[in-house]
Write a protein that holds these residues in place. Structure first.
Motif, PDB file in Angstrom:
ATOM      1  N   ARG A 170      -9.759  84.915   4.058  1.00 28.70           N
ATOM      2  CA  ARG A 170      -9.062  83.865   3.326  1.00 28.70           C
ATOM      3  C   ARG A 170      -7.581  84.135   3.416  1.00 28.70           C
ATOM      4  O   ARG A 170      -7.123  85.198   3.775  1.00 28.70           O
ATOM      5  N   GLU A 213     -17.740  75.813   3.688  1.00 31.53           N
ATOM      6  CA  GLU A 213     -16.634  75.857   4.640  1.00 31.53           C
ATOM      7  C   GLU A 213     -17.046  75.361   6.015  1.00 31.53           C
ATOM      8  O   GLU A 213     -16.205  75.041   6.848  1.00 31.53           O
ATOM      9  N   HIS A 273     -18.945  82.207  12.688  1.00 31.28           N
ATOM     10  CA  HIS A 273     -19.492  82.343  11.343  1.00 31.28           C
ATOM     11  C   HIS A 273     -20.755  83.188  11.391  1.00 31.28           C
ATOM     12  O   HIS A 273     -20.945  84.105  10.601  1.00 31.28           O
ATOM     13  N   GLU A 321     -10.316  76.914   7.834  1.00 28.95           N
ATOM     14  CA  GLU A 321     -10.015  76.952   6.409  1.00 28.95           C
ATOM     15  C   GLU A 321      -9.073  75.813   6.030  1.00 28.95           C
ATOM     16  O   GLU A 321      -9.221  75.186   5.001  1.00 28.95           O
ATOM     17  N   LEU A 335     -10.064  72.117   4.989  1.00 27.64           N
ATOM     18  CA  LEU A 335     -10.495  71.741   3.652  1.00 27.64           C
ATOM     19  C   LEU A 335      -9.398  70.993   2.895  1.00 27.64           C
ATOM     20  O   LEU A 335      -9.644  70.394   1.876  1.00 27.64           O
ATOM     21  N   TRP A 353     -13.714  69.802   9.310  1.00 32.79           N
ATOM     22  CA  TRP A 353     -13.907  71.139   9.856  1.00 32.79           C
ATOM     23  C   TRP A 353     -12.874  71.461  10.933  1.00 32.79           C
ATOM     24  O   TRP A 353     -13.123  72.209  11.858  1.00 32.79           O
TER      25      TRP A 353
END
Lengths: 210, 216
Positions: free
Chosen positions: A3, A83, A161, A197, A200, A208
């Protein structure tokens, strides 16, 4: 999942989301609703109505490229807090009237997506059960490369991911299949993660970060 | 195509009991002896005619395998009807019914109509669960009960349609609030009492209630 502060393709810097703080809002890569999204909004699928979806129209082809039937494939997030998409949706024309009909909903953790033949805009969809099929993007020539590129980027993100151990198939994801791995490296993945990220952010109007 | 109501069904039960085959027989009138394992949810739809009203059955065929169960149970919500299926030739699929029933009741409306189905009735020589046991389980838990064969189509129509009939009866009795989405019932886009509907593959012939082949 890392993050932090992320930038995305010329958009202003925004704090990256963490957990459910910054909900995903539906956004559409082409700026208008796809057929599948419209179908789900038609009122018969309350539970799926509000899913953010990235979708394209395809034709199913054999491994050698012979055309079989029309398919609309989409990936969706079952929660705005996610996410990345966690579901694969498959739809196609109903036999009787040709209207789009939802065939199935499959958790992405049980599905692998590959680029099968980039020059022909073909993806391979492989279920955990071993069943596999090939889809060739059906889009106007002027946007076909761009739209296929969005799928390729999505595949990288899903793979990255999964490489963190969040889902099965880590080993298979780490192997080269159909030559889709040739530009993958840590740097790209980190940049893509940051882009993911940033997507979003409702201001980006991109789903995405594709 | 217009319809008066749409009913959401779920099909649940252990892996290999014939859930997908029942759906295929109902929507396409065919039997496929070898069927891929279902992962997630597969959908089917068909119009039926009940008491002169067109009703669309939207059927969610769920994965039965344990590893998929925690995911698929989230889709039980908003079902008006459930077909809870076991295999009459495999005792363990009958033994697991309580667990499936608990899941269904926990994640669905309390008004949901549940049809207990003992499938593979064509395999009488390999029967491992007596019909009376199925009947007793259904009676004890307030379920409707039928034995079916997806292979021969025996009672397949009846299983789906009798479930719809019971849901419709509950609507008429005011037990279902058709405006509450959680009940798995939607009023059609246009209230239309049609007398006939053309046959199709996925939304095949409308079927009148009360028909009973009596084959099983």
């Amino acid at each position: 999942m890392g993050r932090g502060v992320a930038m995305m393709r010329g958009h202003e810097t925004k704090p990256a989301p963490s957990g459910t703080e910054c909900p995903l809002v539906p956004a559409y890569p082409t700026g208008r609703l796809g057929r599948l999204q419209r179908h789900l909004l038609s009122g018969e699928f309350d539970q799926l109505r509000d899913f953010p979806i990235f979708e394209s129209n395809f034709v199913q082809v054999t491994r050698l490229g012979e055309v079989a039937n029309k398919v609309t494939m989409g990936v969706a997030a079952s929660s705005p807090a996610l996410e990345l998409p966690d579901l694969l949706l498959l739809a196609g024309p109903a036999k009787d009237n040709g209207c789009l009909q939802l065939f199935g909903l499959f958790p992405l953790q049980f599905v692998q997506l590959f680029v099968h033949d980039e020059s022909r805009w073909q993806l391979k969809v492989k279920f955990r059960t071993g069943r596999a099929f090939y889809l060739q993007l059906r889009a106007p020539a002027e946007i076909r490369d761009r739209e296929f590129g969005q799928w390729v980027r999505l595949l990288y993100r899903l793979r990255f991911h999964s490489a963190e151990g969040a889902v099965p198939f880590t080993q298979e994801y780490s192997t080269v299949e159909d030559g889709e791995d040739d530009q993958d490296d840590d740097t790209i993945e980190r940049e893509e993660l940051q882009a993911m990220e940033a997507r979003l952010d409702p201001q980006t109007s991109e789903l995405w970060g594709l | 195509m217009t319809y008066a109501y749409l009913f959401k069904y779920i099909i649940i039960g252990d892996t290999g009991v014939g859930k997908s085959c029942l759906l295929l027989q109902f929507t396409d009138k065919r039997f496929q002896p070898v069927h891929d394992l279902t992962i997630g949810v597969e959908f089917g739809a068909r119009m039926v005619n009940i008491d002169g009203k067109q009703i669309k059955l939207q059927i969610w065929d769920t994965a039965g395998q344990e590893s998929f169960r925690s995911i698929t149970r989230s889709y039980y919500r908003g079902a008006a009807g459930a077909l809870l299926v076991y295999d009459i030739t495999r005792r363990e699929t009958f033994n697991h019914l309580t667990s499936w029933l608990e899941d269904a009741r926990q994640h669905s409306s309390s008004n949901m109509v549940i049809m207990l189905i003992g499938n593979k009735s064509d395999l009488e020589s390999r029967r491992d669960v007596k019909r009376e046991e199925g009947e007793a389980f259904a009676r004890e838990h307030g379920l409707i009960f039928m034995e079916t064969s997806a292979k021969t189509a025996c009672n397949v129509e009846e299983a789906f349609i009798n479930t719809a009939k019971e849901i419709y009866r509950k609507i008429q009795q005011g037990l279902f609030d058709v405006h509450n989405e959680a009940n798995g019932i939607k009023i059609g886009p246009q209230q239309c009492i049609s007398t006939s509907v053309g046959p199709s593959a996925s939304q095949r012939n409308s079927s009148e209630i009360g028909s009973n082949s009596g084959c099983c």
